[in-house]
Design an enzyme around this catalytic site. Structure first.
Site: not given
Length: 276
Positions: A154, A158
């Site tokens: 994750y 990002k």
């Protein structure tokens, strides 16, 4: 005060959380918001504001499918003839130690959170270039500034979005198109309960991983409401030259400043105390 970019908005991941709050807030500003989700039915009006005449109309879209993206963009163009603002919000979280994350699981995370954004931009940018104006808002995360243990994929998705947005801004500026990345901190949404876990993490060899993830879940559920992000996005609709990035959350703004000044080992220590 007039919206600088226009009122036709395409927003991915609009069925819940930050996406839903943003869609309704922009509709209240007078925008015609086309919100997407994988399970939506085309043409469903889920919110309208009589005073502003803004609305939220749902459109079926899977950001991981090229044809689905093309069809959704075509649907909005048939209705509006233009797309003034693109908000890339669709995404999910994957938890698990790096060793216990398969290649397929990692690819799935990046495919949605990063390549989904790329698919949307590739299909919307030609429209904005012809218009000679447009705004692209990418929903990142403070995890794109500070890598979080057991949330590596994750965080990677990002982080990638940070670099992508910086490059995008430079490439499209001459066409009157602007881009900005929003970096929310802990936010109280359904995202927490919808988090995925890697298959191997069911019998993890990392005893701290579950405690770390539980700590993050607790922080998220006691975090800011998604309306805070929605209001921040709403303000961007009026800005001719938006900033490169906006971090949301006082604690994280402070951590960003610390990262610029203090050694990396200190930041690592702080994050370790928080999550590891």
């Amino acid at each position: 005060m007039n919206l600088y970019y226009g009122k036709a908005v395409l927003l991915t991941g609009a069925s819940s959380g930050i996406g839903k709050a943003t869609a309704e807030h922009l509709a209240a500003l007078g925008c015609r918001v086309y919100g997407t989700s994988r399970k939506a039915g085309n043409g469903d009006i889920v919110f309208s504001d009589e005073k502003s005449q803004g609305f939220v109309e749902m459109v079926q879209l899977d950001v991981c499918d090229d044809e689905s993206v093309k069809e959704a963009v075509a649907y909005v163009m048939n209705k509006e003839g233009r797309i003034d603002v693109l908000i890339n919000n669709a995404g999910f979280g994957l938890s698990g130690a790096i060793e216990e994350t398969s290649a397929d699981e990692a690819i799935s995370q990046l495919n949605t959170n990063f390549f989904g954004v790329h698919r949307m931009c590739r299909n919307v940018l030609p429209i904005m270039r012809r218009q000679k104006k447009g705004l692209i808002i990418n929903i990142g995360s403070v995890a794109g500034l500070f890598s979080i243990p057991y949330q590596s994929m994750y965080s990677a998705s990002k982080y990638a979005l940070e670099a992508y947005t910086e490059a995008l801004r430079l490439e499209v500026r001459d066409f009157g198109i602007r881009a900005v990345i929003i970096e929310p901190g802990d936010t109280r949404t359904e995202f927490t309960e919808n988090r995925f876990y890697t298959e191997e993490s069911r019998e993890t060899a990392y005893p701290r991983s579950m405690a770390s993830i539980e700590k993050m879940k607790k922080d998220e559920q006691s975090g800011a409401k998604p309306q805070k992000v929605a209001e921040t996005i709403g303000k961007l609709m009026f800005k001719r030259n938006p900033p490169v990035r906006i971090t949301i959350g006082l604690d994280y703004k402070l951590l960003v400043q610390l990262k610029r000044v203090f050694p990396s080992r200190l930041i690592e220590y702080i994050l370790g105390r928080m999550y590891a």
